[in-house]
Design an enzyme around this catalytic site. Structure first.
Site: not given
Ligand code: PGA
Length: 217
Positions: A9, A11, A90, A92, A139, A145, A176
């Protein structure tokens, strides 16, 4: 050998020029033989510049409307021209764009109507999951992140419980995940893959991560 889904991803990262550089450096082999689906979820602008691409492509959002007067929105039908997958739900998007379970269920319907496969993200084991999604990604918000990943044992416990309660077949872990920890998740019996944010931005690192998982199979 269980089938694996490894999704990256990106983003809100990468211009078309940066995407081309990434593709040049992204080299992996034997993915089909090892029964692994690799999906790169890129920004809309990058997606149309990525063909031909030897792996699957995904978007990171879809409009909950069909075509029409919805300024700024990208419909499921538009996405289907350039990708086969879409991430929906997601954290976010739930947090920064106020997407509710109801809105997300509509997005899933729109995606399914054109044949897009959905990676549906849930932050815990109580969030609603719309019917028919291809993959569910667990998640935890605090792990995204932050460098503070959930343990593979806890991810296994949550995923096993969601699979049992919601009757989901394919579930992956995200939050992460790094090149050093990827294998620990896919070794767990109920975890069918990973959703990788930060560690998918560097093509060589993401290729190493995928290679480590397919060699483990
Ligand atoms: P990350 O993001 O691996 O940077 O923690 C995962 C995600 O948001 O899908």
């Amino acid at each position: 050998m269980k089938p694996l889904v490894i999704a990256g991803n990106w983003k809100s990262n990468k211009t078309i020029a940066q995407t081309k550089e990434w593709i040049e450096k992204f080299k992996i082999q034997n993915v089909e033989r090892k029964n692994t689906t690799v999906v790169v979820c890129a920004p809309f602008t990058a997606l149309s510049s990525m063909h031909p691409f030897p792996f699957s492509l995904g978007a990171q959002n879809v409009s909950m409307f069909d075509e029409g007067a919805y300024t700024g929105e990208i419909t499921a039908k538009m996405i289907k021209e350039v990708a086969d997958w879409v991430i929906i739900g997601h954290s976010e998007r739930r947090k920064n764009f106020g997407e509710t379970d109801e809105m997300l269920a509509t997005k899933v319907e729109k995606a399914h109507a054109v044949g897009l496969k959905v990676i549906y993200c849930i932050p815990d084991d109580v969030t609603l999951i719309p019917a028919g999604v291809a993959v569910v990604a667990y998640e935890p918000v605090w792990a995204i992140g932050t460098g503070k990943a959930d343990t593979s044992e806890n991810a296994q416990a949550v995923i096993a419980s969601v699979k049992q309660k919601a009757g989901v077949r394919t579930m992956i872990y995200g939050g992460s995940v790094t090149v050093d920890t990827a294998v620990s998740y896919i070794e767990q019996p109920s975890i069918d893959g990973i959703l990788v944010g930060g560690a998918s931005l560097d093509a060589e690192e993401f290729a190493r991560l995928i290679t480590s998982c397919i060699h483990e199979q």
